[in-house]
Design a protein around this motif. Structure first.
Motif, PDB file in Angstrom:
ATOM      1  N   VAL A  26      40.611 -13.802 -54.668  1.00 25.38           N
ATOM      2  CA  VAL A  26      40.408 -15.051 -55.410  1.00 25.38           C
ATOM      3  C   VAL A  26      41.200 -16.174 -54.769  1.00 25.38           C
ATOM      4  N   SER A  27      42.407 -15.870 -54.323  1.00 27.71           N
ATOM      5  CA  SER A  27      43.243 -16.804 -53.586  1.00 27.71           C
ATOM      6  C   SER A  27      44.101 -15.993 -52.634  1.00 27.71           C
ATOM      7  N   GLU A  28      45.021 -16.654 -51.919  1.00 29.67           N
ATOM      8  CA  GLU A  28      45.875 -15.914 -51.006  1.00 29.67           C
ATOM      9  C   GLU A  28      46.808 -14.973 -51.742  1.00 29.67           C
ATOM     10  N   ARG A  29      47.036 -15.218 -53.023  1.00 28.43           N
ATOM     11  CA  ARG A  29      47.971 -14.395 -53.782  1.00 28.43           C
ATOM     12  C   ARG A  29      47.300 -13.513 -54.838  1.00 28.43           C
ATOM     13  N   PHE A  30      46.076 -13.799 -55.194  1.00 27.37           N
ATOM     14  CA  PHE A  30      45.455 -13.088 -56.306  1.00 27.37           C
ATOM     15  C   PHE A  30      44.189 -12.394 -55.839  1.00 27.37           C
ATOM     16  N   ARG A  31      44.108 -11.086 -56.122  1.00 29.84           N
ATOM     17  CA  ARG A  31      42.970 -10.272 -55.718  1.00 29.84           C
ATOM     18  C   ARG A  31      42.498  -9.441 -56.906  1.00 29.84           C
ATOM     19  N   VAL A  32      41.208  -9.195 -56.995  1.00 24.58           N
ATOM     20  CA  VAL A  32      40.646  -8.343 -58.035  1.00 24.58           C
ATOM     21  C   VAL A  32      39.774  -7.285 -57.365  1.00 24.58           C
ATOM     22  N   PHE A  33      39.627  -6.146 -58.036  1.00 21.44           N
ATOM     23  CA  PHE A  33      38.748  -5.098 -57.518  1.00 21.44           C
ATOM     24  C   PHE A  33      38.105  -4.360 -58.693  1.00 21.44           C
ATOM     25  N   LEU A  65      31.786   6.623 -63.903  1.00 24.77           N
ATOM     26  CA  LEU A  65      33.232   6.570 -64.057  1.00 24.77           C
ATOM     27  C   LEU A  65      33.746   5.265 -63.449  1.00 24.77           C
ATOM     28  N   PRO A  66      34.035   4.257 -64.283  1.00 18.40           N
ATOM     29  CA  PRO A  66      34.435   2.950 -63.758  1.00 18.40           C
ATOM     30  C   PRO A  66      35.930   2.867 -63.472  1.00 18.40           C
ATOM     31  N   ARG A  67      36.286   1.914 -62.649  1.00 15.60           N
ATOM     32  CA  ARG A  67      37.673   1.592 -62.341  1.00 15.60           C
ATOM     33  C   ARG A  67      37.754   0.117 -61.973  1.00 15.60           C
ATOM     34  N   ALA A  68      38.782  -0.573 -62.468  1.00 22.28           N
ATOM     35  CA  ALA A  68      38.945  -1.993 -62.175  1.00 22.28           C
ATOM     36  C   ALA A  68      40.430  -2.331 -62.170  1.00 22.28           C
ATOM     37  N   GLY A  69      40.766  -3.439 -61.520  1.00 17.67           N
ATOM     38  CA  GLY A  69      42.169  -3.834 -61.491  1.00 17.67           C
ATOM     39  C   GLY A  69      42.372  -5.160 -60.798  1.00 17.67           C
ATOM     40  N   PHE A  70      43.644  -5.552 -60.723  1.00 16.79           N
ATOM     41  CA  PHE A  70      44.012  -6.801 -60.057  1.00 16.79           C
ATOM     42  C   PHE A  70      45.329  -6.620 -59.325  1.00 16.79           C
ATOM     43  N   GLU A  71      45.587  -7.500 -58.369  1.00 15.60           N
ATOM     44  CA  GLU A  71      46.856  -7.583 -57.649  1.00 15.60           C
ATOM     45  C   GLU A  71      47.248  -9.055 -57.551  1.00 15.60           C
ATOM     46  N   TYR A  72      48.503  -9.342 -57.865  1.00 21.02           N
ATOM     47  CA  TYR A  72      48.983 -10.721 -57.786  1.00 21.02           C
ATOM     48  C   TYR A  72      50.342 -10.745 -57.100  1.00 21.02           C
ATOM     49  N   ASP A  73      50.420 -11.462 -55.971  1.00 20.96           N
ATOM     50  CA  ASP A  73      51.679 -11.595 -55.239  1.00 20.96           C
ATOM     51  C   ASP A  73      52.538 -12.652 -55.922  1.00 20.96           C
ATOM     52  N   VAL A  74      53.480 -12.203 -56.737  1.00 15.53           N
ATOM     53  CA  VAL A  74      54.379 -13.125 -57.424  1.00 15.53           C
ATOM     54  C   VAL A  74      55.211 -13.884 -56.404  1.00 15.53           C
ATOM     55  N   THR A  75      55.733 -13.165 -55.422  1.00 17.27           N
ATOM     56  CA  THR A  75      56.423 -13.746 -54.264  1.00 17.27           C
ATOM     57  C   THR A  75      55.966 -12.963 -53.042  1.00 17.27           C
ATOM     58  N   ASP A  76      56.542 -13.286 -51.876  1.00 17.33           N
ATOM     59  CA  ASP A  76      56.209 -12.524 -50.689  1.00 17.33           C
ATOM     60  C   ASP A  76      56.709 -11.087 -50.777  1.00 17.33           C
ATOM     61  N   ASP A  77      57.645 -10.826 -51.702  1.00 15.33           N
ATOM     62  CA  ASP A  77      58.252  -9.506 -51.805  1.00 15.33           C
ATOM     63  C   ASP A  77      57.986  -8.828 -53.142  1.00 15.33           C
ATOM     64  N   ALA A  78      57.119  -9.368 -53.956  1.00 13.57           N
ATOM     65  CA  ALA A  78      56.863  -8.771 -55.266  1.00 13.57           C
ATOM     66  C   ALA A  78      55.385  -8.905 -55.610  1.00 13.57           C
ATOM     67  N   ASN A 125      51.582  -2.359 -50.564  1.00  8.23           N
ATOM     68  CA  ASN A 125      50.443  -3.278 -50.644  1.00  8.23           C
ATOM     69  C   ASN A 125      49.312  -2.756 -51.514  1.00  8.23           C
ATOM     70  N   ILE A 126      49.510  -1.598 -52.156  1.00  4.55           N
ATOM     71  CA  ILE A 126      48.453  -0.978 -52.957  1.00  4.55           C
ATOM     72  C   ILE A 126      48.727  -1.223 -54.431  1.00  4.55           C
ATOM     73  N   GLY A 127      47.752  -1.780 -55.114  1.00  5.61           N
ATOM     74  CA  GLY A 127      47.870  -2.006 -56.550  1.00  5.61           C
ATOM     75  C   GLY A 127      47.580  -0.741 -57.324  1.00  5.61           C
ATOM     76  N   GLY A 128      48.493   0.196 -57.278  1.00  5.90           N
ATOM     77  CA  GLY A 128      48.356   1.477 -57.942  1.00  5.90           C
ATOM     78  C   GLY A 128      49.590   2.309 -57.662  1.00  5.90           C
ATOM     79  N   SER A 129      49.734   3.393 -58.404  1.00  5.86           N
ATOM     80  CA  SER A 129      50.929   4.224 -58.282  1.00  5.86           C
ATOM     81  C   SER A 129      50.691   5.318 -57.257  1.00  5.86           C
ATOM     82  N   VAL A 130      51.345   5.189 -56.109  1.00  2.32           N
ATOM     83  CA  VAL A 130      51.174   6.125 -54.999  1.00  2.32           C
ATOM     84  C   VAL A 130      52.554   6.513 -54.478  1.00  2.32           C
TER      85      VAL A 130
END
Length: 912
Positions: free
Chosen positions: A560-567, A633-646, A163-168
């Motif tokens: 932004v919506s149930e599938r799209f988030r920004v930070f 030191l800035p940081r920005a990004g987005f997350e988009y649920d293409v499907t429930d599993d992606a 669930n994390i929009g980043g490489s962990v």
């Protein structure tokens, strides 16, 4: 499929647990549900959360429900517990959670997104279907070798990695034990994109995704590019060599790739590594519980290795107060022989220490955690061998120390770490205070190959002066002695929101005050014959570094919506590094050894002879130099649920690192004291990196396949590079361009077998050339660090692949466990100049593990480096001694460091 539960009442029996709650809370809970039957686990969940839950009685006896540990919402906990059961959960209008069989082909009914259950039909729960040849063919469900959904706190709130929009990447305590991961070398072989330059215990130089220190010599004093934290306390040393920590009884290890400025500050240019020690289990129902582990192994052409570890929890007040005490001891006999001294296994290692954790939870919303760690490492010589015995590959099992190494190296590295963490869940905002004190004291005496071979070449340059017939014929050996101590006090406050709205934030403030003192001394018994004062010391310097930093950070996320988030967020950093030369001098050369007065001349790395030169300002004792950072030191990004599993995500972030001070002795290689060349070489400036990343996290085949892929691109400006002349020196190099691809995947073949793969492809090159040293006979425009050179210790390809086995034998609860793991590390450079003789060959390592395990004990046999692949891990070439032959720049190796040969062992663990 067994009988199915229906709301109409056709189902014969309902099990109703807890009847107080009419609506499901959306809050998160501190949960610790151990592996047990599913019915017991669900009852524990109800007891801990007060929810109302209905489920079929045939689920009650399903064994080996996954552990649920950490802070979770109820839907997150159910998602973990119901993995691979074929059941899903939904919320009725009356606020009751009902667990029902999942119809074939039906969409998922609960979504684990870390935002609480919604009062409508839920859109997805990660359930896994048993393999056709696995336990699902029977009438019982068996929890096989499923890797648990590890919950991490990479963004200071508990989340699944998926669930994390980043490489962990993360490994929990169970995976660390089952994979035999005991130090950072083992960890780096398992995690994609993480590389290690290892010369021996506690000499780790870490790079992530090609963001490297470009260090050649162990004496280079470069600040780390990766933030390292133990229980959220920063422990990265100001030098390039980072300490190992004993992984026994760690709760988990998290590796965050790419710049992490918002959460972990300016030191996290390449990423962050976080170690978490285990807490006492306040709700175990036991007054005393623990784990004892013992291991014995032997290394090819070496001695025996032994380790013993123990962790015990004492629950003083159930649910409220407990203490966990850990002790460990490790003894490695070594595997490199010193023929000159007649000593075998000179690179031995002994380590012991412990930790204590006190956890107090006076209320449900307040927790206080106090921890103390300490350790002492006694270290023999470094892992280097005679350079003349090697080719591109070592090709021999006879590991011999350098012929001129006529000392028995020794070292000692002690540390203490104290931390206090107070967490208060105030409902919409959680407040945390983290206080830390870290101390490290180290001293070492080792053979200095750079000075020994560097001086040998210098004196032989003056005919008829040669080492076979003059004052130096007795002994050219140079010994490097180092002493260092550091003390760091840190305080951090965090504020983490959990609003019932699209907007949330993480914010905080951080303060750190560090003082470090380092002394470097180079001496050799043979040099008393050629110094004016008759001393054996060639050079001595002591530097004190005071660092004070204040920073504040905030990051906001918006749905932004149930599938799209920004930070987006930033950290403001205000740091001052003050470096003070406490003492700094070099010893002149005795003039009569030269036959011609014209020979009294200092080549590029040697001081002017005939006197004891006390350096005066700039560069003399008592002179201080300030290096300041005042930046965002800035940081920005987005997350988009293409499907429930992606989920598709992208990030961009900036990192920066402060400048510092070089040794005056090394700076004299560029010019006399007081000259512009000397002053320029005496200090080095900050470097700066901007990294963009885009990736996809996904699950396939009903969750049996996890596949994550990320692409990254970095511009690394004025990177600090370490060079040898022969003294250690740091300079700012030309821009590095880095880009690549990273893959992590897991395939659960059936309940008993899973396959894993992680790999990294990295392209990295200097975009411009640079003249580091003038090369004799080279054209005027020749650049020894050429455009297009690769940075050190960055392989183009590296990967790890393997299989995990966990198979019930049908005799009690005994299970057969095993693991096959193969690691490949491609060719890599040791020097920014890309000397051919310093190029490291590829490594192919196969590790095998096989054992028996029950709930109370485990016995595991293992063999690491099955093929006994011996490859160089690092080399040293005195840069100023390099020559240009037929247009190729190269030099003679003065040292070569080797990996551990095949090691075979046995580990026995008891849980009580």
């Amino acid at each position: 499929m067994r009988s199915q539960l229906t709301l109409g009442g056709a189902f014969a029996v309902f099990v109703v647990v807890a009847a107080n709650a009419q609506t499901l809370p959306v809050r998160s809970y501190d949960l610790r549900i151990e592996e047990q039957t599913l019915g017991e686990a669900l009852s524990s969940l109800v007891s801990l959360t007060g929810t109302q839950l209905l489920y079929p009685p045939d689920l009650a006896d399903v064994p080996h429900a996954p552990r649920v540990v950490g802070r979770h919402t109820v839907d997150e906990a159910l998602a973990i517990l119901l993995q691979r059961t074929g059941y899903s959960a939904r919320l009725t209008k009356k606020g009751v959670i009902v667990i029902t069989p999942k119809p074939t082909g039906e969409g998922r009914e609960m979504k684990v997104a870390g935002r609480g259950l919604k009062a409508s039909l839920f859109a997805g729960i990660s359930t896994f279907i048993f393999g056709a040849n696995g336990a699902a063919a029977q009438d019982t469900a068996v929890q096989g070798n499923d890797r648990e959904e590890i919950v991490v706190t990479a963004r200071f709130r508990q989340e699944s990695i998926q669930n994390i929009g980043g490489s962990v990447a993360a490994l929990d305590g169970r995976e660390l034990r089952r994979s035999g991961i005991v130090d950072f070398e083992d960890l780096s072989n398992r995690v994609a994109g993480v590389e290690l330059l290892d010369r021996g215990p506690n000499t780790n130089e870490i790079n992530i995704r090609g963001v490297t220190n470009s260090t050649q010599v162990s004496g280079n004093q470069l600040q780390p590019l990766v933030s390292i934290l133990v229980d959220d306390i920063p422990v990265a040393s100001a030098s390039a060599s980072q300490r190992d920590f004993n992984f026994f009884d760690f709760n988990r290890v998290e590796v965050l790739r790419g710049p992490q400025p918002t959460y972990f500050g300016e030191g996290a240019m390449g990423g962050a590594i976080r170690y978490f020690s285990a807490d006492p289990d306040l709700d175990s129902g036991k007054v005393i519980e623990g784990m004892w582990s013992n291991g014995l192994s032997t290394t090819n052409h070496g001695g025996f290795n032994y380790r013993v570890d123990n962790a015990t929890s004492f629950i003083l007040v159930p649910g409220k107060l407990g203490v966990r005490v850990v002790g460990f001891y490790r003894k490695d006999d070594g595997y490199i022989d010193n023929l000159g001294l007649g000593k075998k296994d000179m690179n031995d290692f002994e380590s012991y220490g412990g930790r204590a954790v006190v956890l107090f939870k006076p209320t449900e919303d307040l927790s206080i955690r106090l921890a103390a760690h300490f350790g002492r490492d006694d270290i023999g010589e470094l892992n280097f061998i005679e350079p003349t015995t090697i080719g591109n590959s070592v090709g021999t099992e006879d590991l011999i120390a350098p012929s001129l190494s006529l000392i028995d190296g020794l070292g000692q590295d002690d540390f203490e770490l104290y931390s206090g963490k107070i967490s208060w869940n105030g409902g919409p905002i959680t407040i945390e205070s983290i206080t830390g004190l870290y101390k490290r004291k180290r001293q070492a005496e080792t053979f200095s190959s750079a000075y020994t071979y560097g001086f040998e070449g210098f004196f032989n340059a003056f005919p008829p002066f040669d080492t076979a017939s003059n004052l130096l014929s007795s002994d050219l050996t140079a010994v490097a002695q180092t002493r260092g101590k550091e003390k760091s006090v840190s305080q951090e406050f965090r504020f983490v929101s959990d609003f019932e709205s699209p907007l949330n934030f993480v914010a905080g403030a951080f303060y750190q005050d560090t003082e470090a003192t380092d002394t470097a001394l180079v001496a050799g018994p043979g040099y008393a014959n050629i110094t004016e004062s008759g001393t054996t010391e060639i050079e001595r310097s002591t530097t004190r570094v005071n660092t004070r930093q204040f920073s504040a950070f905030a990051e906001f996320s918006y749905d932004v919506s149930e599938r799209f988030r920004v930070f987006a967020g930033a950290r403001y950093v205000n740091e001052r590094v003050r470096s003070t030369l406490v003492e700094s001098f070099v010893i002149g050369i005795f003039a009569p050894i030269f036959t011609d007065p014209d020979d009294i001349f200092a080549p590029i790395y040697f001081p002017v002879p005939n006197d004891v030169e006390a350096l005066t300002a700039p560069g003399g004792p008592g002179v201080s130099f300030d290096f300041k950072l005042n930046t965002f030191l800035p940081r920005a990004g987005f997350e988009y649920d293409v499907t429930d599993d992606a989920m598709l995500y992208g990030t961009i972030a900036r990192g920066v690192r402060n400048g510092g001070l070089n040794s005056p002795f090394s700076a004299m290689g560029f010019g006399p004291v007081g000259s512009p060349e000397f002053e320029d070489a005496l200090t080095y400036g900050s470097d700066d990196i901007v990294t963009g990343e885009i990736g996809l996290k996904s699950r396939w085949m009903d969750g049996d396949v996890t596949f994550n892929i990320a692409g990254f691109y970095s511009d690394f400006d004025t990177p600090q590079i370490g060079i040898s002349n022969p003294g250690a020196l740091t300079a700012n190099g030309p821009q590095l361009r880095i880009y690549g691809l990273e893959i992590e995947s897991l395939y659960k073949v059936n309940p008993n077998v899973s396959l894993f793969f992680s790999g990294n492809y990295t392209e990295a090159e200097y975009t411009k050339g640079m003249t580091v040293f003038s090369i004799a006979g080279a054209p005027a425009d020749f650049q020894d660090l050429a455009k297009g050179n690769r940075p050190p210790n960055v392989p183009k390809v590296s990967f790890s692949a393997g299989a995990d086995l966990n198979y019930p034998l049908g005799v009690g609860d005994i299970e057969l466990t095993g693991q096959v793991a193969f690691q490949y590390i491609g060719e890599r450079e040791t020097f920014p100049q890309n000397f051919p003789s310093g190029r490291l060959g590829s490594m192919e390592m196969l590790n095998l593990r096989l054992g028996l395990e029950t709930e109370r004990w485990s016995l595991t046999a293992y063999m690491n480096n099955v093929f006994n692949d011996l490859e160089l891990q690092a080399t040293t070439i005195p840069t100023s001694a390099a020559t240009l032959v037929d247009g190729v720049l190269d030099g003679n190796l003065s040292s070569a460091f080797i990996n551990r040969p095949r090691t075979t062992g046995l580990t026995f663990t008891v849980r009580y």
